[in-house]
Design an enzyme around this catalytic site. Structure first.
Site, PDB file in Angstrom:
ATOM      1  N   SER A   1      50.658  28.039 -44.480  1.00 47.97           N
ATOM      2  CA  SER A   1      50.131  29.345 -44.101  1.00 47.97           C
ATOM      3  C   SER A   1      50.361  30.434 -45.159  1.00 47.97           C
ATOM      4  CB  SER A   1      50.746  29.753 -42.754  1.00 47.97           C
ATOM      5  OG  SER A   1      50.023  30.814 -42.161  1.00 47.97           O
TER       6      SER A   1
ATOM      7  N   ASP B   1      43.637  23.921 -34.972  1.00 44.81           N
ATOM      8  CA  ASP B   1      43.580  25.054 -35.901  1.00 44.81           C
ATOM      9  C   ASP B   1      42.157  25.146 -36.451  1.00 44.81           C
ATOM     10  OD1 ASP B   1      44.040  27.099 -37.639  1.00 44.81           O
ATOM     11  OD2 ASP B   1      45.488  26.026 -38.895  1.00 44.81           O
TER      12      ASP B   1
ATOM     13  N   HIS C   1      48.241  25.860 -35.292  1.00 39.40           N
ATOM     14  CA  HIS C   1      48.311  26.292 -36.690  1.00 39.40           C
ATOM     15  C   HIS C   1      49.571  25.802 -37.410  1.00 39.40           C
ATOM     16  CE1 HIS C   1      47.836  28.530 -40.321  1.00 39.40           C
ATOM     17  NE2 HIS C   1      48.828  29.345 -40.056  1.00 39.40           N
TER      18      HIS C   1
END
Length: 279
Positions: free
Chosen positions: A178, A228, A256
């Site tokens: 991320s 996700d 995610h």
């Protein structure tokens, strides 16, 4: 009474005995981890090799839980580019053969290096598999305090210095979930030679790499969660431009931060990918 002995009969009888002796002499020792032989891997592999790599071919060793308990995770703090960087490290236990590889774990915006201990035991698992593992709190997160904002403004330069300071003699395999994509993307644009392999987990800023992704040849294992559908899918579509990327690995039923929902599959993927990398 003496009977004539046929040499061919003796040879036939001797072969199974020799095989048994060889297998006994080469049996795995306790704490030893089976690996894909990296000596068989070319230094500049054909991109098709990574596309065809079966990243679930090997299961984690059955005794991995026992070995994990032997891993000692240590903490320290170093001033890197104006940030008092909090670092957690682990070496393989004494009775585990070292791979000679280093794994550097970054983290997402809602997490820290402690995530790899408390929420998913990735530091201990990778160390138990024979790797040196380094996890850091990025500037402004967790226990890392920034004293010179100008010095840490260039995230690519900061990450480059982290690698220089923490693993100067071994190019690391870097894991970037991320938010930490904002650190690795500028590094890859200017200094891709600093790392040996990359594991992006739905990272941000991959759109900024579309102009040069096709030019880098770093083995890259693409990972994202099945659920996700936003950043995971967008980053995947950018990352497949890397010629030496694997087929995207989709963690079933995972959101995610996919590694939190599928820790066993996550560690199995890492095990197979790292094992396939040249020593």
């Amino acid at each position: 009474m003496n009977f004539p002995v046929n040499p061919r009969v003796l040879l036939v009888l001797a072969i199974p005995l020799l095989v048994i002796v060889y297998l006994f002499a080469n049996r795995p020792k306790e704490g030893e981890i089976d690996k894909i032989s990296s000596s068989q891997m070319p230094n500049n592999p054909d991109p098709a090799m990574w596309q065809n790599l079966d990243l679930l071919s090997q299961s984690l060793p059955t005794n991995i839980g026992k070995i994990i308990k032997k891993v000692n995770i240590q903490q320290k703090e170093l001033n890197i580019c104006g940030a008092a960087t909090y670092i957690q490290t682990a070496e393989p236990p004494q009775d585990v053969q070292s791979t000679g590889k280093v794994v550097l774990l970054l983290h997402g915006a809602a997490f820290t290096s402690q995530t790899w201990i408390d929420k998913v035991p990735t530091i201990a698992t990778l160390a138990a598999l024979g790797n040196k593992v380094i996890a850091i709190d990025l500037p402004g997160f967790g226990n890392t305090k920034v004293y010179d904002k100008d010095a840490t403004q260039d995230k690519g330069s900061y990450l480059s210095e982290v690698i220089t300071v923490l693993t100067p003699s071994v190019r690391p395999i870097i894991v970037t979930p991320s938010m930490s994509g904002s650190f690795i993307i500028p590094l890859l644009e200017t200094s891709p030679e600093k790392i040996s392999a990359w594991v992006p987990v739905a990272p941000v800023d991959t759109d900024k790499g579309k102009g040069f992704f096709s030019q880098i040849d770093i083995p890259t294992m693409i990972v994202y969660g099945e659920l996700d559908s936003s950043l995971g899918v967008r980053s995947r579509d950018d990352l497949i431009l890397i010629r030496t990327s694997t087929k995207p690995q989709v963690l079933p039923g995972a959101k995610h931060p996919a590694y939190l929902d599928q820790p066993d599959r996550w560690h199995q993927l890492l095990f197979n990918f790292i094992s396939a990398l040249p020593a």
